[in-house]
Design an enzyme around this catalytic site. Sequence first.
Site, short mmCIF file in Angstrom:
data_model
loop_
_atom_site.label_atom_id
_atom_site.label_comp_id
_atom_site.label_asym_id
_atom_site.label_seq_id
_atom_site.Cartn_x
_atom_site.Cartn_y
_atom_site.Cartn_z
N LYS A 31 11.06 0.19 -3.44
CA LYS A 31 10.04 -0.13 -4.44
C LYS A 31 10.45 0.30 -5.84
CE LYS A 31 6.74 0.57 -0.78
NZ LYS A 31 5.59 1.27 -0.25
N GLY A 64 0.93 -1.14 0.00
CA GLY A 64 0.00 0.00 0.00
C GLY A 64 0.95 1.16 0.00
N THR A 65 0.85 2.04 -0.97
CA THR A 65 2.05 2.79 -1.31
C THR A 65 1.78 4.14 -1.93
OG1 THR A 65 4.04 1.62 -1.91
CG2 THR A 65 2.83 2.51 -3.72
N THR A 66 2.87 4.91 -2.09
CA THR A 66 2.79 6.05 -2.99
C THR A 66 3.98 5.97 -3.94
OG1 THR A 66 1.99 7.34 -1.13
CG2 THR A 66 2.54 8.54 -3.13
#
Lengths: 231, 217
Positions: A64, A31-33
């Site tokens: 990432k 769950g990321t930006t």
Amino acid sequence: MAASMIWDRAQSIYNPDDLVTDWTDQEVSTGTTIMALEYDGGVVIGADSRTTTGAYIANRVTDKLTPIHERIFCCRSGSAADTQAIADAVTYQLGFHSIELDEAPLVQTAANLFKEMCYRYREELMAGIIVAGWDKRRGGQVYTVPMGGMLVRQPVSVGGSGSSYIYGFMDSNYKTGMSQEECLRFTGEALSLAMERDGSSGGVARLAAISEEGVERRVILGNQLPKFNSA
Amino acid sequence: MSSNNNEWRSAAVSTGTTIIAVRYDGGVVIGSDSRASMGGEYVSSRVINKVVQVHDKIFCCMSGSLADAQAVTNAVIHKLNFHSMQMGEPPLVQSAASIMREFCYNHRDELSAGFIVAGWDRKKGAQVFDVSMGGMVVEQEFTIGGSGSTYIYGYVDAKFKPGMTRQQCVTFTTNAITLAMDRDNVSGGVVHLAVVTESGAERQLIPGNKLPVFQRI
């Protein structure tokens, strides 16, 4: 009627799931930006560093930004397992293709390989990927392959759960013709804002600038992230 | 594309929305978009005003289910009016927020509406209260709400500075709503503004063609 109501109340007081922590059976998720933007001469990419299993942060210093080839990277969001598997497969395919061609592969090729896999297996996968890099033919390019397997080239793209919060910031602050330094600062600010609002994003901000010269990686540690006033 | 696009006929009307209020020294600026949608597919009204006047110098913005929001707002107007007559003086913004919260909390299982209450009173001056679905009340310098607000959290966090002037607040509000309307499919139309100060309330409407244009990417 009264008997069934009592039973319901009992169930709401004692729920067996509460005795087991949620992170023992939750999938690992980035769950990321993630974010990528083109500038004249290359691309700048960025991501946060949080990987979660439910409420537990499994890795607070995740990387990432995954290299696919010398000057092509991908930013991963969604299921950590799925995106790692896809990235590994594409790295292999692209490496093979590059050897066959005997020259550096195109960013568009890498993006299409991601798209093929994400679209073909769209029912089983949960992966949102941004492919960015530099090649001799078209310079810096950003391609986004969201969940479902669409492929589109964009000058700037954000992804992951934290991206919702920064669409407004991105729309109002992006301008064409930014320099590499301006792009890095813009990305750092955007990631910082998203990490502040999204519970699934956080940690450090990882940045990379890809150009003809090569890849330059940076990390902005938590206490060095830009700070903003907020209510 | 084989979707049954008659689903909107049985969907409740919702103000999928963007609402915002910001306080400055001397008053508040309140804004909203103007779209009411059904099922996320049909725009049942493109010109509704979600900025409702509950008293001379107190406004509230609606979000969520339009029916619920209107019912609660009308009840608040009635109760606040009565309270003000009993006290013999203009009501406090906090009273309006409190009455709003009473309804939202006591009926939290049936209602699905969130509000922003903002205005000016003689005791504490300009105030902005966020009364979210479920009935929590929080006083803030500025607050955003509705489905479109998700997309502008980053923007408002970056752009807001304490000590802005009235004009800066109006620009801030208009830009924020425009950016949200550009990204949220259930927000759109025109921008409704209201500015409340000691001397009274002033409404403004910014039509679609006069909205700021951001880089189209």
